[in-house]
Design an enzyme around this catalytic site. Sequence first.
Site, PDB file in Angstrom:
ATOM      1  N   SER A 114       0.804  -1.231   0.000  1.00 42.95           N
ATOM      2  CA  SER A 114       0.000   0.000   0.000  1.00 42.95           C
ATOM      3  C   SER A 114       0.829   1.271   0.000  1.00 42.95           C
ATOM      4  O   SER A 114       0.312   2.350  -0.307  1.00 42.95           O
ATOM      5  CB  SER A 114      -0.942   0.025   1.207  1.00 42.95           C
TER       6      SER A 114
ATOM      7  N   ASP B  77      -3.970   8.135   7.658  1.00 46.56           N
ATOM      8  CA  ASP B  77      -4.845   7.239   8.414  1.00 46.56           C
ATOM      9  C   ASP B  77      -4.004   6.572   9.492  1.00 46.56           C
ATOM     10  O   ASP B  77      -2.897   7.030   9.779  1.00 46.56           O
ATOM     11  CB  ASP B  77      -5.584   6.247   7.499  1.00 46.56           C
TER      12      ASP B  77
ATOM     13  N   HIS C  30      -0.851   4.919   7.264  1.00 47.30           N
ATOM     14  CA  HIS C  30      -0.170   5.476   6.094  1.00 47.30           C
ATOM     15  C   HIS C  30       0.135   6.963   6.253  1.00 47.30           C
ATOM     16  O   HIS C  30      -0.686   7.710   6.787  1.00 47.30           O
ATOM     17  CB  HIS C  30      -1.045   5.273   4.852  1.00 47.30           C
TER      18      HIS C  30
END
Length: 349
Positions: free
Chosen positions: A34, A324, A327
Site C-alpha cells: 500500500s 490514516d 499510512h
Amino acid sequence: MGNLLVPWLFLVQTLVVVAISGAKVPAVIVFGDSSVDSGNNNFIPTIARSNFAPYGQDFPGGQATGRFCNGRIPSDMISEALGLKPTVPAYLDPMYDISDFAVGVCFASAGTGYDNTTSDVVDVIPLWKEVEYYKEYQKKLKAYLGDMKAKKILNEALYLISIGTNDFLENYYTLPNRRSQFTVKQYQDFIIGLAEDFVKTIYALGARRMSLTGVPPMGCLPLERTTNIMEDHACMEEYNIVALEYNGKLKGLVAKLNRELPGLDVVFADAYHLLLRLVKKPSLYGFEEARTGCCGTGRFEMSFLCDPYSPFTCQDADKYVFWDAFHPSEKTNRMITDHLLKTSLAKFL
C-alpha cells in the site's frame, strides 16, 4: 480509415520513444504494497481498498484513486522528479493501456508482502502474481514498441520495490502460524531470503536499476500506538528495534546483490530515521499531530473504516504526519521522497 491509423500509431510510438530518450530513466516500474499501490486493489475482491472519500481529497481533482493517502504517494513523486509523468498508473486499471504504461506502471497491491501467506490475510495480490503481471507487461511493451526499444526501456527503467511492513504487522505479530515456526530474527532472515529471490527473479527478466525500500519505524504507526495501552500509547519500541534490525539485513543484502549480479545497480532506500524524527518532533517540520492520523479519530481507521461521513476527520491533512492509522499523509510522502531523491536515488536523476 485503417490506412490513417497506421501513421498515427507510428507517431504515438515515436513520441513515446522521444520522451523516453530525453530522460535519464525511461520508465518507473513499481512493485510492493500500500505504500506504492496506485489502485490495483480496486479491481480485485478485497477489503484492502481506498477508492472512496475521504481518500484522495487532496489528489488532483479530489479523486479517490485507490492510493492509501489524501494525495499522491512516493512513486508518483519520484516519477515526476525523473521527468516522467506526475502519477504512475495501476496496471489493472482499464482506463490505461500500454501507451501509458510505457513510461510508468504499478503492480503493487495494498496488504501484500514478500511472504505469500501475508497476501492471504486480506486476499490481495501476492508478490509472485505481481511478477506474472510484469511478464505480461513485457510482452505488451514488445508488441507496442518492438523488441529492441522495449528491452532498452526494461533495462534502463528504475524499479521501485516497497514492501515488507505487512509481513511483520499483518502476519507475524497478528497470526500464530509464522510465530510458531520462527523467532522474529529467524523471520527477518526468512523475509530477506525472499527479497533476494525476488530481486534475482526480476534481474533474470531484465531489470537492472532498482531501489529496495526498508520498513518504517513500525512501532510508531498510529494503529500500533493505539494498542500500546500499557505505555500510554507510546511508540512500541520492540517493533522499532525489529525494523532497524531488518533494515540492517536488507542493506547487507543490497551490497551482496551488487557484488554478485553483473550490471545490477540496486540501492537501499531508507526513510526510517526521517520518519522517526517527524514522529518524535513534528513541530520542527511544520506538523501539529504525529500520534494519530487525520482520517476519523486517527487511532485505528484505514481502508473501509476510514468513513467518508466521520465527523472526526481533520480539515487540513498537512498538519498530520499520518493520513490514516497506518499510512503517511501526502506532506510526509513529499518529505520522504525529497530525502530519498537527495540520498539513495540521487544517482538516477
